[in-house]
Scaffold this active site. Structure first.
Site: not given
Ligand code: ARG
Length: 477
Positions: A131, A177, A298, A304, A306, A311
């Site tokens: 995490n 405008h 085109s 044409k 373009n 775009e």
């Molecule tokens: N692959 C996960 C992500 O991109 C990594 C973190 C995963 N953490 C967990 N507690 N499952 O978020």
């Protein structure tokens, strides 16, 4: 797109997983492996390989820090460091290819490490979680991309400045405008986009400061009893500071929203310029010709040419706005702390970075070699309308006629001219003097397009001298 496609569905009995239990890769509480479809659905390895280099950099810092605090010996840390460097080289040279069973880039690296250095590899994850790891990786990646993007913005800005310099004295109708309003120095028009690019760059710099905070060490959500030194890893990784709250550290993706919102504004600006180029290239305006290098034909209509480049830029802006909306939506209902929803932060971000960089580069090329302004058309355009009408009113104001009175009078003159099919400059002095006794011969000079432009001397206005100064100011920064 930048992303690596999802790997194909796994065959039974793929690569060994990190913890190697019951075929699932999880702790011994799991008995069965994942359903093969769910395995693919769950995995981020198809796209988060993009983070591999940053994951390895983060892990090297973590290992070094673990040895500083005595969790690893110096020898162990060195061994891990060398292995992590080798993994990077192996990945570059195709000897290390993460597999779907690895689930994500973090597990892929850990698996490889264990293959290389045995049980020492199992020590690397001490005091951290995926995490805090994933947020660290993403921040390192984005920081680098922001720096590259700043370079792209600077190139785009300098292409605008060069074009502005060439066209300091070229006049172009100015619109409100989308109706002819008052003539402008073409450089002034282009410098408006330089101002936008300047703010875009400032915004990115601010976003970078917020991206550049270190979440590593927040662990899963609450910190860790391992005596880690978060300041050391943050310092090693070049972060400006530390995320102060462990829950916020692992949950925060404001920095992604911040970036996507900055990128969206870049695309808004590019898209507005694109729209103008598209209009200017039309036969109705015919202010620019597109060079063969940046235009297409085109398949059916031989005549044409373009404006595909502007775009596409205009069209691609939607992808970046879409990523911004997607990220806001992912975040809005999430309880703290990490939730798997957050894995959805990556693909949109990767795509937005690539799209923004590509669009900036395409517009830079377009400005440098894709279009040329048509001076004769522009001169004709500014001379054949009523965009000098305000100047008659301003002239009378200079003779102490109240503005509103002068404004009404000029409105009547315009109406007369329209009825007679002529322009203000076509009226002889005698007619003007019938309309107001204070009008003298000098009015007629003031009606010339260049004089109209030169008269706008309020700071930030379009008189050639002011625009020259603005250009010089921009050149210095
Ligand atoms: N692959 C996960 C992500 O991109 C990594 C973190 C995963 N953490 C967990 N507690 N499952 O978020």
């Amino acid at each position: 797109m930048a992303q690596v496609p999802h790997p194909p569905a796994p065959d039974a009995g793929g690569a060994a997983s990190v913890t190697g239990s019951g075929g699932s890769g999880w702790s011994d509480r799991f008995e069965e492996g994942l359903h093969p479809f769910i395995e693919g659905f769950n995995a981020s390895i198809g796209f988060d390989r993009e983070l591999l280099r940053h994951d390895l950099i983060g892990s090297r810092a973590h290992a070094r820090m673990l040895s500083e605090v005595g969790v690893l010996t110096a020898v162990e840390a060195d061994q891990l460091d060398q292995a992590l460097v080798t993994i990077q080289r192996d990945a570059e040279e195709g000897r290390f290819v993460p597999s779907l069973q690895d689930e994500d880039v973090h597990f892929a690296v850990e698996r490889r490490l264990i293959e290389m250095v045995g049980s020492l590899g199992k020590k690397l994850h001490t005091g951290r979680s995926r995490n805090d790891q994933v947020s660290t990786d993403l921040r390192l990646w984005l920081r680098e991309q922001i720096d590259a993007l700043q370079g792209d913005l600077a190139d785009y800005r300098s292409a605008l400045l060069d074009l502005a310099e060439t066209h300091l004295e070229t006049l172009i109708p100015g619109y409100t405008h989308l109706q002819r309003a008052q003539p402008l120095s073409l450089a002034h028009h282009l410098l408006a986009y330089v101002e936008m690019a300047g703010r875009d760059s400032e915004r990115l710099a601010e976003v970078r400061r917020r991206v550049n905070q270190c979440p590593l060490g927040a662990a899963a959500l609450a910190g860790t009893p391992v005596p880690i030194d978060r300041h050391s890893t943050a310092r090693q990784l070049g972060f400006e500071g530390l995320c102060a709250n462990s829950l916020d550290a692992v949950s925060d993706r404001d920095f992604v929203v911040d970036f996507l919102s900055g990128a969206s504004l870049i695309l808004v600006h590019l898209s507005r310029l694109s729209e103008e180029v598209i209009l200017w290239a039309s036969e109705e305006f015919a202010f620019v010709t597109l060079s063969d290098r940046c235009a297409t034909g085109s398949s059916l209509m031989p005549q044409k040419k373009n404006p595909d480049v502007p775009e596409l830029v205009r069209g691609k802006s939607g992808r970046v706005f879409g990523s911004l909306m997607a990220m806001l939506t992912v975040l809005k209902g999430l309880p703290l702390a990490y939730n798997k929803d957050l894995q959805e932060d990556k693909e949109g971000l990767f795509d937005a970075v690539r799209t923004t960089r590509d669009c900036l580069r395409a517009m830079t090329i377009l400005l440098r070699e894709g279009l040329s302004f048509r001076p004769a058309r522009l001169a004709d355009a500014v001379a054949s309308d009523f965009s000098n009408a305000t100047d008659v009113a301003d002239y009378l104001v200079g003779k102490d006629v109240p503005f509103r009175e002068a404004y009404q009078l000029v409105g009547r003159v315009v109406k007369t001219c329209l009825a007679e099919g002529c322009l203000l400059r076509d009226l002889p002095l005698s007619r003007w003097q019938e309309m107001h006794p204070l009008i003298e011969a000098d009015l007629l000079e003031r009606l010339e397009p260049r004089a109209v432009v030169q008269a706008r001397t309020s700071w930030g206005g379009t008189s050639i001298d002011l625009v020259r100064e603005a250009l010089a100011r921009h050149r210095q920064t």
